[in-house]
Design a protein around this motif. Structure first.
Motif, PDB file in Angstrom:
ATOM      1  N   MET A 102       0.846  -1.174   0.000  1.00 49.28           N
ATOM      2  CA  MET A 102       0.000   0.000   0.000  1.00 49.28           C
ATOM      3  C   MET A 102       0.900   1.250   0.000  1.00 49.28           C
ATOM      4  O   MET A 102       1.879   1.308   0.735  1.00 49.28           O
ATOM      5  N   VAL A 103       0.545   2.245  -0.811  1.00 47.39           N
ATOM      6  CA  VAL A 103       1.308   3.490  -0.877  1.00 47.39           C
ATOM      7  C   VAL A 103       0.826   4.408   0.247  1.00 47.39           C
ATOM      8  O   VAL A 103      -0.370   4.651   0.392  1.00 47.39           O
ATOM      9  N   VAL A 104       1.782   4.893   1.034  1.00 43.43           N
ATOM     10  CA  VAL A 104       1.481   5.761   2.172  1.00 43.43           C
ATOM     11  C   VAL A 104       2.275   7.055   2.045  1.00 43.43           C
ATOM     12  O   VAL A 104       3.277   7.112   1.335  1.00 43.43           O
ATOM     13  N   PRO A 105       1.836   8.116   2.729  1.00 40.71           N
ATOM     14  CA  PRO A 105       2.596   9.369   2.677  1.00 40.71           C
ATOM     15  C   PRO A 105       4.010   9.186   3.243  1.00 40.71           C
ATOM     16  O   PRO A 105       4.221   8.433   4.187  1.00 40.71           O
ATOM     17  N   GLY A 106       4.954   9.886   2.621  1.00 42.80           N
ATOM     18  CA  GLY A 106       6.338   9.902   3.104  1.00 42.80           C
ATOM     19  C   GLY A 106       6.698  11.315   3.504  1.00 42.80           C
ATOM     20  O   GLY A 106       5.840  12.103   3.903  1.00 42.80           O
ATOM     21  N   ASP A 107       7.970  11.650   3.354  1.00 39.03           N
ATOM     22  CA  ASP A 107       8.444  12.983   3.719  1.00 39.03           C
ATOM     23  C   ASP A 107       8.185  14.021   2.631  1.00 39.03           C
ATOM     24  O   ASP A 107       8.348  15.209   2.856  1.00 39.03           O
ATOM     25  N   GLY A 108       7.855  13.585   1.412  1.00 40.43           N
ATOM     26  CA  GLY A 108       7.648  14.506   0.302  1.00 40.43           C
ATOM     27  C   GLY A 108       8.946  15.007  -0.296  1.00 40.43           C
ATOM     28  O   GLY A 108       8.950  15.877  -1.157  1.00 40.43           O
ATOM     29  N   ARG A 109      10.053  14.452   0.144  1.00 45.86           N
ATOM     30  CA  ARG A 109      11.355  14.939  -0.281  1.00 45.86           C
ATOM     31  C   ARG A 109      11.674  14.535  -1.721  1.00 45.86           C
ATOM     32  O   ARG A 109      12.300  15.285  -2.461  1.00 45.86           O
ATOM     33  N   GLY A 110      11.247  13.348  -2.149  1.00 55.34           N
ATOM     34  CA  GLY A 110      11.535  12.886  -3.503  1.00 55.34           C
ATOM     35  C   GLY A 110      11.008  13.836  -4.556  1.00 55.34           C
ATOM     36  O   GLY A 110      11.702  14.175  -5.520  1.00 55.34           O
ATOM     37  N   ARG A 111       9.798  14.306  -4.374  1.00 53.07           N
ATOM     38  CA  ARG A 111       9.208  15.254  -5.328  1.00 53.07           C
ATOM     39  C   ARG A 111      10.016  16.547  -5.356  1.00 53.07           C
ATOM     40  O   ARG A 111      10.270  17.111  -6.416  1.00 53.07           O
ATOM     41  N   GLU A 112      10.444  17.017  -4.178  1.00 52.82           N
ATOM     42  CA  GLU A 112      11.251  18.242  -4.105  1.00 52.82           C
ATOM     43  C   GLU A 112      12.588  18.084  -4.835  1.00 52.82           C
ATOM     44  O   GLU A 112      13.111  19.043  -5.390  1.00 52.82           O
ATOM     45  N   LEU A 113      13.122  16.865  -4.843  1.00 55.06           N
ATOM     46  CA  LEU A 113      14.412  16.602  -5.473  1.00 55.06           C
ATOM     47  C   LEU A 113      14.281  16.281  -6.959  1.00 55.06           C
ATOM     48  O   LEU A 113      15.282  16.123  -7.650  1.00 55.06           O
ATOM     49  N   GLY A 114      13.046  16.193  -7.452  1.00 58.37           N
ATOM     50  CA  GLY A 114      12.823  15.907  -8.863  1.00 58.37           C
ATOM     51  C   GLY A 114      12.596  14.441  -9.175  1.00 58.37           C
ATOM     52  O   GLY A 114      12.506  14.059 -10.345  1.00 58.37           O
ATOM     53  N   PHE A 115      12.483  13.614  -8.144  1.00 63.79           N
ATOM     54  CA  PHE A 115      12.264  12.181  -8.301  1.00 63.79           C
ATOM     55  C   PHE A 115      11.168  11.739  -7.341  1.00 63.79           C
ATOM     56  O   PHE A 115      11.458  11.166  -6.285  1.00 63.79           O
ATOM     57  N   PRO A 116       9.894  12.013  -7.678  1.00 66.32           N
ATOM     58  CA  PRO A 116       8.821  11.645  -6.759  1.00 66.32           C
ATOM     59  C   PRO A 116       8.801  10.138  -6.522  1.00 66.32           C
ATOM     60  O   PRO A 116       9.057   9.353  -7.437  1.00 66.32           O
ATOM     61  N   THR A 117       8.514   9.767  -5.278  1.00 71.46           N
ATOM     62  CA  THR A 117       8.489   8.348  -4.935  1.00 71.46           C
ATOM     63  C   THR A 117       7.182   7.984  -4.251  1.00 71.46           C
ATOM     64  O   THR A 117       6.552   8.806  -3.598  1.00 71.46           O
ATOM     65  N   ALA A 118       6.831   6.725  -4.424  1.00 74.80           N
ATOM     66  CA  ALA A 118       5.721   6.122  -3.689  1.00 74.80           C
ATOM     67  C   ALA A 118       6.344   5.356  -2.537  1.00 74.80           C
ATOM     68  O   ALA A 118       7.177   4.471  -2.742  1.00 74.80           O
ATOM     69  N   ASN A 119       5.964   5.717  -1.327  1.00 71.90           N
ATOM     70  CA  ASN A 119       6.471   5.046  -0.134  1.00 71.90           C
ATOM     71  C   ASN A 119       5.551   3.877   0.186  1.00 71.90           C
ATOM     72  O   ASN A 119       4.339   4.058   0.311  1.00 71.90           O
TER      73      ASN A 119
END
Length: 124
Positions: free
Chosen positions: A1-18
């Motif tokens: 299941m995808v859950v919220p993370g720190d949101g840092r990946g999107r800020e770095l240009g590489f959004p991630t699904a945690n």
């Protein structure tokens, strides 16, 4: 299941699904090339996967699995992501500067794309 993370990946240009996972189910720490399927009914996505505690960022961090779907801009919270790890690209590293992490991540994605393209050709 995808859950919220720190949101840092999107800020770095590489959004991630945690991914919500039990610690015992995690593979060895590192960066992987992978295939991912969303909700088990969509096409396969090429992906780069990070397993580990993100040592570049301070704090006592739990190990986690973060999946970057290549060429995707999707809202995935609450959806299921099925991930098949294909190859370990490198171990988890600690970077002294965020720009070094971004540069290495860009290289990881390039390597991942090439590796998955080669594997896809072999299968067909």
């Amino acid at each position: 299941m995808v859950v919220p993370g720190d949101g840092r990946g999107r800020e770095l240009g590489f959004p991630t699904a945690n991914l919500e996972m039990d610690e015992g189910d995690l593979p060895e720490d590192g960066i992987y090339a992978a295939w991912a399927r969303i909700d088990d009914d969509q096409p396969l996505w090429a992906a780069s996967v990070s397993v580990g505690a993100n040592p570049t960022f301070d704090g006592d961090r739990a190990r986690r699995v973060e999946v970057h779907l290549h060429d995707a801009d999707l809202e995935l919270y609450g959806r299921r992501l099925f991930v098949t790890l294909v190859a370990l690209l490198r171990p988890t590293l600690r970077f002294d500067r965020v720009d070094a992490l971004i540069a290495q991540t860009a290289e990881d994605v390039i390597r991942c794309r090439a590796l998955l393209a080669d594997r896809a050709r072999v299968r067909s």
